[in-house]
Enzyme design. Sequence first.
Site, PDB file in Angstrom:
ATOM      1  CG  ASP A  72     -30.828  17.488  -1.734  1.00 48.23           C
ATOM      2  OD1 ASP A  72     -30.414  16.304  -1.738  1.00 48.23           O
ATOM      3  OD2 ASP A  72     -30.227  18.402  -2.330  1.00 48.23           O
TER       4      ASP A  72
HETATM    5  C1  BGC Z   1     -27.655  16.475  -3.570  1.00 47.91           C
HETATM    6  C2  BGC Z   1     -28.713  15.882  -4.479  1.00 47.91           C
HETATM    7  C3  BGC Z   1     -28.535  14.392  -4.560  1.00 47.91           C
HETATM    8  C4  BGC Z   1     -28.583  13.804  -3.148  1.00 47.91           C
HETATM    9  C5  BGC Z   1     -28.403  12.319  -3.113  1.00 47.91           C
HETATM   10  C6  BGC Z   1     -27.576  15.768  -2.229  1.00 47.91           C
HETATM   11  O1  BGC Z   1     -26.462  16.190  -1.514  1.00 47.91           O
HETATM   12  O2  BGC Z   1     -27.914  17.850  -3.372  1.00 47.91           O
HETATM   13  O3  BGC Z   1     -28.628  16.463  -5.757  1.00 47.91           O
HETATM   14  O4  BGC Z   1     -29.525  13.824  -5.371  1.00 47.91           O
HETATM   15  O5  BGC Z   1     -27.526  14.381  -2.387  1.00 47.91           O
HETATM   16  O6  BGC Z   1     -27.107  11.952  -3.438  1.00 47.91           O
END
Ligand code: BGC
Length: 719
Positions: A250
């Site tokens: 993530d």
């Molecule tokens: C989220 C993800 C997301 C990523 C990119 C993170 O903060 O948990 O679900 O895909 O950001 O935006």
Amino acid sequence: MCLGSWGRCSTINIREPVMRDIVTPDSERVSDLIADLTRDEKLALVSGGVDPDEIATGYLPGIERVGVPPLRFVDGPLGIRVPDEQATTFPASTGLAATFDPELARRQGRALAREALAREIGVVLGPALNLIRVPHCGRNFEYYAEDPILTGAFAAAAVEGIQDAGAIATPKHFVANNQETNRVGVTAQVSERALRECYLPGFHDAVDAGAGAVMTAYNRVNGSYMSEQAHLLGDVLKGEWGFDGFVLSDWYGTESTVGAATAGLDLEMPGVPFWELSGVDMDSLTEFGGDLEAFQGGLPDPSQYDYFGDGLTEALDDRDVPPATLDEMVTRILGQMDRFGMLSDGFDEGALDTEAHRSLASEIAARGTVLLENDGVLPLADDADVALLGPNVHEATLGGGGSSETEPFVETTTVEGISNRADGNVTVCQGVPRIPNLSLFGVPTPDDEQDQDDSAVDLESAVATAADADVAVVVLRDRATEGADREDLSLPGDQDQLVEAVADAAANTVVVLQTSGPVEMPWREEIEALVETWYPGQADGSALAAVLYGDSDPSGRLPVTFAPESEYLTADESAFPGDTEVHYEEGVFVGYRYFDSEGLDPTYPFGHGHSYADFAYRDIELDEGAVRVTIENTASRQGREVVQAYVCPPDCTVPRPERELAGFAAVELEAGESRTVSLDLDRRAFAYYDEGWTVEPGEYGIEVGRSARDIRFAESTKR
Ligand code: BGC
């Protein structure tokens, strides 16, 4: 061991641990590339870069010298989020799951992929499928359900849909990201059995459906960050399940170099400092934090990056990470690009905001709407005089806050939808001040720039309007966002007062909840009907009108239990939100399994939802792997029924839930029509996990019904 013959075995192991094989190129193109690429070029492929076009959420630069094109990644589950651009905005995934129709997830997956491909983006960062463990979790609206089998069916269909259309799907967040409070630091202390029976099956189904990528969660599990959780990434995901795609972290969720690379992380995202991210400048740091006060330590530290850039170079030099590991990481990424034709043919064709995408968003919103209560006031008569009340009726409730935020091309506000459909008078009055959105990315709503009309924001006017109408429709909402959990389940602002005052004055009161899940409803006994639309997305008003006026049978069923806040397991702080540790003390007793085991009567059980039609159930027949039942629509109108089958295990060596969903089917029936539906019984519902899957011999109850608490038939079968 006997895998196929479920009826005759005594104790059997369903899946045995498989040791992990190193993934090697299975195409000549990829093996040539692995032989040809320099170490620096390989390193450039395992650490995210900056999108020069400023459209993608994540970016891999590609290697021009050998013809590897750039790869772009985009959020997300409810619509394609490209900064300052628009996309079809679908309902909350909980609303999608409420349809109990995974085919809709498949169609939505295709639409999401086509919208991504239209912008030359090859990877969709979704579906999001963490199990809904507690109703407070700020991201529940992005997730499907509290039940692993329902979650898995939707996750698999979404993956297939996205990938059929030619993009790579990324099921997320692997695993146990079940709360936002301290999501980056907390460790979920959870038993192997609960992981296997509850939290992992959705991901396993997504992997079995062929997912090309998997995103790790921010949190730790049993002490280890998920981006470096050797057991879950290495033994389970890549070993037992044979996942041959790539694992990415993530955003800013990589926590080490050697630990992560050797555990099984293949790609660090984003691999660049926050201020270099596409479309984001330092000023927007505040915007990223949105309403910062609402956040409870739930955002990652954007200064943490580069574990797989310079960090990995050093680790390779020091021989802390073997070159073969880097080769495998690159093989997995290029392997998926090759599988989707991205190394040779470019991208499949995409399309944005088509008529089909618009009507799909509308179909899902209407079908996922759950009629929780109806004294007979619904469906509304075409010529009824309606008082339309509520703080946000002048906009569409698009979604919650965070990386799933999408700005639609078109939207139908609640007022527009109802006014367009009604033949009677529609008088609109907010009644109470607007509830502002919690936005991480500042997606504007039509109301943001408008001054509120003071006379409309007045409780007395709302009451007077309600008293003059045949029916008062009061539309309410909660506030939920990524990065924070709901503090409690009460409705924000003065919404409870609004319903109470209106219900006193109106002849009939219909309350419409546009919420991420259960809320406290102190006025529940005083109203005539209650509808849950979740966050309906761009089709808000038109989908609501279709259900309220009966053009569409409200066929949604609850994918989560609705109960008063005090009855959830969250009453115990160590179980939620914990501090640095959160203890999953309930084990496998999540959702309705918890309410059953505690002997609690929920307000609205899992699977609940009324229809405008009536259904008779008859002629249940059981065989090895399926149950058949005939459903008759005994009403004088068309309707859609969701039939559910539960397995009730006998006394076993370990404590087991009273019942577990094993299969479901939705059936559309004309007035008077009967149909026999066959529900496959998921074999996992018979088994529990104890160092392997085990079915203990005994008499298993099979229940067929309309919800976990409205059982129409009970039979039993020996295993
Ligand atoms: C989220 C993800 C997301 C990523 C990119 C993170 O903060 O948990 O679900 O895909 O950001 O935006």
